[in-house]
Design an enzyme around this catalytic site. Structure first.
Site, PDB file in Angstrom:
ATOM      1  N   HIS A  32     -18.377  33.958 -17.928  1.00  9.31           N
ATOM      2  CA  HIS A  32     -17.962  35.369 -17.847  1.00  9.31           C
ATOM      3  C   HIS A  32     -17.143  35.763 -19.083  1.00  9.31           C
ATOM      4  CE1 HIS A  32     -16.433  38.928 -15.466  1.00  9.31           C
ATOM      5  NE2 HIS A  32     -15.429  38.796 -16.308  1.00  9.31           N
ATOM      6  N   GLU A  33     -16.169  34.926 -19.468  1.00  5.99           N
ATOM      7  CA  GLU A  33     -15.326  35.248 -20.616  1.00  5.99           C
ATOM      8  C   GLU A  33     -16.109  35.185 -21.922  1.00  5.99           C
ATOM      9  OE1 GLU A  33     -12.523  36.579 -20.162  1.00  5.99           O
ATOM     10  OE2 GLU A  33     -12.503  36.159 -18.016  1.00  5.99           O
ATOM     11  N   HIS A  35     -17.718  38.421 -22.451  1.00  2.00           N
ATOM     12  CA  HIS A  35     -16.832  39.394 -23.086  1.00  2.00           C
ATOM     13  C   HIS A  35     -16.770  39.173 -24.592  1.00  2.00           C
ATOM     14  CE1 HIS A  35     -15.509  41.374 -19.517  1.00  2.00           C
ATOM     15  NE2 HIS A  35     -14.800  40.361 -19.030  1.00  2.00           N
ATOM     16  N   HIS A  61     -17.695  44.461 -18.025  1.00  5.64           N
ATOM     17  CA  HIS A  61     -17.929  44.255 -16.601  1.00  5.64           C
ATOM     18  C   HIS A  61     -19.026  45.192 -16.124  1.00  5.64           C
ATOM     19  CE1 HIS A  61     -13.506  42.836 -16.436  1.00  5.64           C
ATOM     20  NE2 HIS A  61     -14.294  41.775 -16.399  1.00  5.64           N
TER      21      HIS A  61
END
Length: 1624
Positions: A559-560, A563, A569
């Site tokens: 997930h990071e 980014h 998101h």
């Protein structure tokens, strides 16, 4: 949400952290704190970063072509140049520096009076005076109004005055009552060439930008001026007589005496304004001989003549991201290429580095090998389907000092021990936020203090952490007990402190750090690819070691990484918007809103594995379906998330090319992301141009060189890399100098941002301002990595306090040179949303840094950029990238398809009708990029840019160029708010052009008025009452239709005074928003005709949302009927997205209908502003009347009443309308017949629908219909009324209109004394356009002979006669013994001049007597003078005869004409003795008499209170009685006179409160607001305070009382007319 289109769009504040970091909680919450890295210490009282912030393998990655837009003019070329590769020859341009180089036309030209066209090519600098006059026609005669004429220039359109600067065109004809100004559709772009044209045809004003019509107005009519005033007109260039000067280049300039059509203007622009002489062409300039045609103003300079090289490229490479995007990868065309081309998503290997910290013995690692290995497997598995693989490197660091300390991920250490519990800092090893999160007992601290033991019950900030003993490594284990945030031994570190200690290169690997959060809730924090830190040691990802490599939590790292590779998101468009009015709210999947992916449906934030239900924060969504809850970028658990979408994969690959090439082992250069573009063709050739590579590089990158900073032309562009300031740094690091390093990254200019340097960052709010005292103020010093000879400097000043205008904020900029010389550039005008650009071509030596000085302690600086001259030595050795053109079918072998530094290719090997595909490959060394998307071209057929719209190819317009911003984009798409017609396309900005077209009937209030659906009638308020009535915000402004120019604003901080001119809001509420008690505000509007309501319509100017709050405001609405009964319409959410708010009225059919006469609106936010309220009813249908019809009656829609039923329709009476012509459909006026009524010239239609609703129609005609025996409209033609002539119509005249002021009537005028009539006809006629005719005579202001000046002789002989022109002088000389007041005592001037002023009077001149100083005070009271101390006065002291007999002479002195005495007094022999000791002293005075009490002795007098001063007051007046206007004389000593009396008398001396040392600091201090303190140095009056806005100190000081404007000399108390003039 974007920065400026011409520079890198980086720096989005994370919706998660608000500071550029994306984060992922542990399924619980998102941390809202802004985390900013600390900086190294720089010595006491200073703030600096003296170490480099990390090496970048590439420059701050610009979008392709954005670099170029900084330097390269975007010009249309001659059509003939389309087939040639040679650049066009350089042309001449004038450069105006803005410092008094304005020119006036000296040629004997008859300037156009009735119609004209002005055309100019220009390039404006960033930062201008407002207004900045490019060119204008002015009136120089004293007997006419100065605001007549026309101006083209730049001015700000915002209420705040330092933002949204636009090109404008203003005009006021000599007959008009007011000026009309039309503005361009957007802010101007600095450093870019633009073609401006302004036309006026006697009816319409039009403004064109790059050939597109961007503004129009029909307010001005008729000729501009009369032949009578021709000699008064002067044409100015580069500024005005009032020094509203333009900064920038002006190239071609032409003036026509006709209004050119848009097609002609486009043609003129493409030929660069060079015409063969035509009768209607008055003037065309290419600056071959400036002095022949133009002359500088008196005491002014001439602009420099330079050669401007128009760039040879025809393709505009300036690609903009969407409103909610940041970089090139957000541009819809670019990301579409990555979506459509699998080759752009070829396998990429990315390096990442796990930073694992052990103790000194290589034991106790932060994470285990098993965690690292398992996480790597999961990472590889997750990305293997998307052609991204990860190369792991583990960096083991042995350091017990780091390992034994807590690393905090999201706690601002400056908050520890700040007496407020911060949950993110609440950890055992922070002492529970330094004790702030503990209820402390009060131990016997004094007994335990300095006892050599760390007492944990005293280890809190309140007890100074046990007096420092808990941070003493000799006493205790500081890794467990030291909680003091100021101690170097503390048990915790901020994660950025860890990064600063390690200083790991972020340009070669994605660094993975580990840190904890309070209560272990925060799982990860990532750096966005557009952050300044992305490739530096402060970038990377921070993960919680408790979750890393742990089954069930491995997707946190995935997930990071998403980014870090540019993914938002999936719920960004619903849960991370600022309000429901946010333009980034996602209502459907889109490339332009939400997460910028069109394959992720809108979804709110939730952690469940399934579609969410509706919630309170979903802006009216009733349900969410097919949401991407299993996406890695959601907040679902690991057993749910399993994929990225194709759009997300494309974004990640795009950012790997745009930003992270240095993380990849491959040396493959970045691709050209868009297909090459056809820019021209001939019968046997085609010309192609293409965009730069996506990473914006033009040269091969070489380690240790500056080649990655070099642009085309071998120009080096660099941002500051080292910043410092003597101002202190705040503990949080926000607004520190480090924030001004690197590229600009403020998300919203003109709003305060922590991503900038500000001198106010660490100023104690309890100290007395100012923080930046005059004359120098505060300064920021910026250094650049490579010293160079500069071409230009660019500075982003993104916030200026409202107390300062655009010129006062930056009071100096100094260049720091290698030679040690500092070059001052002086004060600068700045805009907060346009970067300041300064040309430095004349510097000629190497510059390594700059200093920026400001007097505004709230000023914010985001970044600075230094640009070299062409062929910088630092770029000369760089190897340019090469481009290869691939064609299908292939090119012949002997055709050179390998090019460098030339993104243009001409193909001559073509066959008519054949189809060709072209792709571009970038070559760096031996490596080749992936081929670009293909351009498909059929030779002999059409293409985008040929002027023919190929709808089958998706073209919406074609204006024969490849340029954005002119209504038709380079991809032949119609741009927002433009409409394009014809072939080639002519585009115009339709919103506000005065034409109501079918496609804008529902959307354009400016052109079509407020839209009313068919079958309904909207009635606007005729009266209003409000809860908070004030003359500053009167309720009557909501009467009638709302102002068309008002735009609804959301998330405001406060409401400016300008809003109250168009909308009502409770402006009397002055206390801060957060401290507002629960208050209900209400507005009640009344309607002249009660109706059965179908809906209530409310127009908003602000929707009540506050800048720092997420709360949506609601509004309650009730209808009041004719029986004063209330009918509740419920509670409704306000949002600018739904403006106007339309509230339907649902009638209960079981109850009788009712007529509504008023609407009551109530709300609780003082930030709601309402501009109009309407009552919507059914047109020609009234249910109440219908229900009252009796038997035998029927409802008549025309009558809106019950009428007797008749089977046969009645005919209408003969239609009779005076002063009109009728055109009827038939000679009989039966039911359904129509007549068109047209008023004669000079008459205007008046339409009367009923007794109450009357309106005028400007249109020339109207159609009326016979309905059931009655015409449906009552029409009259009334004569136009010109009104009483304006006093500026004939200057210095009075008017008499005995016949009236309607069409055809005449008024006469008489000149007011002493003006003289020049001409014979003193009559004006009211014309058909509603304006008075041009006067055929003028009142020329003349002065009579000047009146005699007492004690002066007239020196100018001609001044003894009458008739002196305005501006002429007469010279006088004071008689002997008299002088001009105000001259110095040493050289008293006797000669002076008076001038004939514009009101026909002479300036006052006076001569005052020469005066001598009073004799020494010891003789006070002993002498008599014949005429005081004036010239020729004789003063004497009478002594006994013995004085004269002893040869001491007479005691007589005379005042001479030079202001000196002829001699001096002496003490008479009989004057002996000494004064008695001073008595009658006030109790608060003290006296020191070191020389005793003899004659002539002095005693020093002072106040016991050091803050008081000793003064003299008249008898019977005390300190309490002193009015503010009295300025008592200060006294410091008394003297014993020869009469044995003390002078001044001690009883008259008092102590008064002294002046605080804050006079002239721009804050009104009540204690200083009196004449004794010069009225606080002018700080208490708007006209005298430097900021032009009074700021009381303290804020509670009453502006109507203690902090009122009391200075009698201030303009506020001067009744003289102080009006200024428009037009600069």
């Amino acid at each position: 949400m974007r920065l400026w289109s011409w520079v890198l769009r980086l720096g989005l504040l994370s919706a998660a952290l608000g500071c550029g970091l994306a984060e992922r909680p542990r399924r619980v919450r998102r941390d809202p704190r802004a985390v900013r890295p600390p900086r190294p210490a720089a010595g006491p009282a200073t703030c600096a970063t003296r170490a480099a912030r990390g090496r970048r393998a590439s420059p701050p990655p610009p979008p392709g072509g954005a670099w170029e837009a900084v330097r390269v003019p975007r010009r249309r070329q001659q059509r003939a140049a389309r087939g040639a590769e040679e650049p066009s020859p350089p042309s001449r341009a004038l450069y105006f520096s803005g410092r008094g180089e304005q020119l006036r036309l000296r040629a004997d030209l008859e300037l156009p009076r009735d119609a004209f066209t002005l055309q100019v090519w220009l390039r404006a600098e960033g930062g201008q005076k407002s207004p900045a006059v490019i060119t204008g026609l002015y009136d120089k005669c004293s007997y006419t109004s100065r605001d007549r004429g026309w101006v083209m220039g730049i001015h700000t359109t915002s209420d705040q005055g330092n933002r949204d600067p636009r090109y404008f065109f203003s005009l006021k004809t000599d007959r008009a009552r007011k000026v009309t100004t039309i503005d361009a559709h957007r802010s101007y772009l600095p450093g870019q060439w633009v073609h401006l044209a302004a036309t006026y045809d006697g009816r319409l004003m039009k403004l064109y930008m790059n050939g597109a019509q961007v503004a129009t107005s029909a307010e001005q009519v008729g000729g501009i001026f009369s032949p009578l005033t021709q000699k008064c007109k002067v044409l100015m260039l580069g500024g005005s007589a009032l020094n509203h000067n333009f900064r920038g280049h002006i190239e071609h300039f032409s003036l026509w005496k006709v209004a050119r059509t848009q097609r002609e203007i486009v043609s003129d622009m493409e030929t660069r304004g060079l015409h063969t002489p035509l009768p209607q062409l008055l003037l065309q300039e290419n600056w071959d001989n400036v002095k022949r045609t133009w002359s500088p103003m008196k005491d002014g300079n001439s602009p420099q003549v330079e050669f401007s090289n128009a760039h040879g490229f025809l393709l505009d490479t300036n690609l903009e991201p969407p409103l909610c995007g940041q970089t090139l990868c957000d541009n819809t065309e670019v990301i579409s290429s990555y979506n459509q081309l699998p080759s752009f998503r070829q396998p990429k290997v990315v390096r990442y580095r796990v930073v694992n910290i052990y103790d000194d013995h290589h034991e106790n690692p932060t994470v285990s090998w098993q965690q690292i290995d398992f996480q790597h497997q999961q990472l590889a598995e997750a990305f293997q389907h998307y052609n991204i693989s990860w190369e792991l490197e583990v960096l083991n660091i042995n350091s017990s000092s780091l390992r034994h300390r807590l690393i905090l991920a999201n706690c601002d250490i400056s908050k520890i021990g700040d007496e407020k519990c911060d949950p993110e800092c609440n950890h055992t090893l922070t002492g529970h936020d330094g004790g702030d999160c503990r209820q402390l007992r009060y131990p016997a601290f004094m007994k335990k203090q300095q006892n050599g033991v760390c007492d944990m019950d005293c280890n809190y900030e309140r007890f100074n952490f046990d007096g420092g003993e808990c941070c003493d490594p000799d006493i205790t284990d500081v890794t467990k007990t030291c909680f003091d945030p100021d101690s170097p031994h503390r048990a915790y570190l901020d994660v950025n402190e860890l990064k600063n200690i390690l200083r790991l290169d972020g340009s070669t690997h994605l660094n993975i750090f580990f840190a904890n959060s309070s209560e272990e809730e925060l799982a990860g924090v990532a750096t966005w690819p557009w952050d300044k830190e992305a490739l530096m040691h402060l970038g990377g990802i921070v993960l919680n070691p408790s979750f890393y490599g742990i089954p069930g939590h491995t997707h946190t790292m995935i997930h990071e990484i998403g980014h870090s590779l540019g993914l938002y998101h999936i719920f960004r468009g619903i849960s991370e918007i600022q309000s429901c009015s946010d333009p980034c709210m996602e209502t459907e999947p889109s490339f332009e809103t939400g997460d910028l992916c069109n394959d992720t449906n809108p979804a709110p934030k939730h952690k469940f594995c399934g579609d969410p239900g509706p919630g309170n924060d979903t802006c009216g969504f009733h349900g969410f379906f097919n949401t991407p809850y299993n996406n890695f970028m959601s907040y679902a658990d690991d057993d749910c998330t399993d994929s990225f979408t194709p759009n997300q994969v494309s974004r990640m690959h795009c950012y790997l090319d745009l930003v992270y090439q240095s993380w990849q082992p491959s040396r493959k250069p970045a691709p050209v992301a868009l297909a090459p573009q056809v820019v021209g063709h001939t019968m046997d050739s085609v010309m192609l141009e293409w965009f730069p590579p996506i990473d914006g590089h033009f040269f091969e990158r070489e380690l240790g060189s500056a080649c990655d900073l070099c642009l085309e032309g071998r120009i080096l562009v660099q941002y500051a890399f080292n910043a410092s300031s003597p101002m202190p740094c705040g503990p949080s690091g926000h607004w520190s100098p480090r924030e001004a390093e690197g590229h600009p990254d403020v998300e919203q200019p003109c709003k305060s941002s922590v991503r900038t340097w500000s001198p106010n960052s660490a100023v104690n709010p309890h100290t007395v301002p100012p923080a930046c005292p005059e004359p120098q103020g505060c300064y920021l010093e910026l250094e650049f990595r490579y010293p160079l000879v500069p071409e230009s400097l660019t500075i982003w000043v993104t916030f200026v306090s409202s107390d300062w205008d655009s010129s006062g904020a930056v009071n100096d900029i100094k260049l720091l040179t290698i030679s040690g010389k500092n070059i001052s550039l002086g004060p600068q005008n700045v805009f907060c949303d346009i970067p300041l650009t300064i040309r430095l071509r004349d510097v000629g030596e190497e510059v390594y840094g700059i200093q920026i000085y400001t007097l505004d302690e709230h000023l914010e600086i985001d970044a600075a950029m230094l640009t070299s001259t062409v062929d910088s030595p630092l770029c000369l050795q760089c190897k340019p990238l090469q481009y290869k053109v691939l064609r299908d079918p292939p090119l012949l072998e002997d055709v050179a398809s390998l090019l460098h530094l030339n993104r243009r290719f001409m193909d001559t090997d073509l066959k008519l009708g054949s189809v060709y595909q072209y792709r571009i490959i970038t070559i760096s060394g031996n490596e080749e990029s992936e081929p670009s998307p293909a351009a498909i071209y059929t030779h002999g057929s059409g293409y985008c840019g040929d002027g023919v719209i190929q709808k089958d190819q998706g073209e919406e317009c074609d204006d024969m160029n490849k340029v954005n911003g002119d209504g038709c984009s380079l991809f032949c798409k119609q741009e927002v708010s433009f409409n394009c017609i014809d072939e080639p396309s002519r585009c115009y900005f339709h919103d506000g052009d005065g034409m109501c077209e079918e496609f804008e009937q529902k959307t354009s209030i400016k052109d079509c008025g407020v839209y009313t659906p068919q079958g309904f009638l909207d009635q606007w308020a005729s009266n209003a009452s409000v809860s908070h009535q004030d003359q500053q915000c009167p309720g009557w402004v909501v009467i009638g239709q709302p102002a068309a120019s008002q735009v609804c604003r959301t998330k405001v901080i406060d409401l400016s005074e300008g809003i109250s001119q168009h909308a009502w809001y409770p402006c009397t509420i002055t206390y801060p928003y957060y401290h507002l008690p629960q208050t209900t505000f209400w507005l009640q509007t009344y309607f002249s005709q009660p109706m059965v309501a179908a809906a209530v319509i409310i127009h908003l100017v602000t929707d009540g949302t506050y800048y720092g709050d997420q709360k949506q405001e609601t509004i309650s609405v009730q209808l009041l009927d004719t029986k004063d009964q209330s009918h509740d319409l419920g509670l409704h959410v306000l949002s600018c997205r739904n403006n106007p708010l339309i509230i339907p009225v649902v009638h209960d059919l079981s109850q009788p209908f009712y007529h509504s006469q008023a609407v009551h609106v109530s709300f609780s936010s003082p930030l709601v502003a309402i501009s109009g309220v309407a009552l919507r009813s059914f047109d020609n249908f009234d249910p109440v009347t219908l229900s009252s019809c009796q038997r035998g009656e029927t409802y008549s829609p025309a009558e809106q009443s019950c009428v007797h039923f008749a089977c046969q329709a009645a005919d209408c009476p003969e239609l009779a309308v005076g002063n009109a012509s009728l055109n009827c459909s038939s000679n009989h006026h039966y039911h359904g017949a129509q007549c068109t009524v047209s008023c004669q010239t000079g008459y205007v239609l008046q339409i009367q629908r009923d007794d109450e609703l009357i309106k005028s129609q400007v249109g020339p005609s109207i159609t009326v219909t016979c309905t059931e025996g009655k015409w449906n409209k009552q029409v009259a033609c009334e004569p136009v009324d010109c009104g009483i002539p304006d006093h500026h119509h004939v200057y210095a005249a009075s008017f008499s209109c005995p016949e009236g002021t309607t069409f055809g009537r005449r008024c006469s005028f008489q000149c007011r004394h002493p003006a003289q009539l020049k001409g014979n006809n003193s009559f004006l006629t009211c014309m058909e356009d509603g304006l008075w005719s041009f006067p055929e005579a003028l009142c020329e202001l003349m002065c009579l002979a000047p009146p005699p000046v007492p004690n002066a002789d007239l020196q100018t002989a001609r001044c003894r006669e009458n008739k002196h022109k305005v501006g002429s002088f007469c010279k006088y000389k004071c008689k002997p013994g008299y002088h001009v007041p105000g001259s110095s005592r040493k050289s008293k001037k006797r000669a002076f001049k008076t001038q004939c002023t514009q009101d026909g009077s002479w300036q006052e001149g006076t001569c005052v007597p020469v005066t001598c100083d009073p004799p020494p005070p010891k003789f006070h009271g002993l002498y008599q003078c014949t005429n005081g101390f004036q010239f020729n006065s004789e003063c004497r002291i009478k002594c006994e005869d013995s004085d004269a007999s002893q040869g001491r002479g007479s005691n007589i002195i005379h005042c001479r004409k030079d202001g000196t005495w002829s001699g001096s007094f002496h003490v008479c022999r009989e004057m002996q003795g000494q004064c008695s000791a001073p008595n009658q002293l006030n109790s608060n005075l003290k006296l020191q008499c070191p020389d005793g009490y003899a004659i002539g002795s002095e005693c020093a007098i002072s106040c016991l209170d050091h803050n008081s001063e000793s003064i003299i007051l008249p008898v019977n007046l005390t300190v309490r009685d002193i009015p503010h206007w009295m300025n008592p004389t200060r006294v410091q000593r008394i003297v014993c006179t020869a009469g044995l009396q003390w002078y001044p008398h001690p009883a008259l001396i008092h102590c008064v409160k002294g002046c605080e040392p804050f006079m002239g600091d721009n804050y009104c201090d009540a204690i200083n607001n009196r004449a004794f303190c010069n009225y606080d140095g002018g700080d208490c009056c708007t006209s005298t305070v430097k900021t032009k806005k009074v700021t009381p100190f303290p804020m509670s000081c009453d502006l109507q009382n203690d902090c009122a404007c009391r200075d009698p000399e201030a303009q506020e108390h001067n009744r003289k007319d102080l009006r200024g003039y428009s037009h600069g």
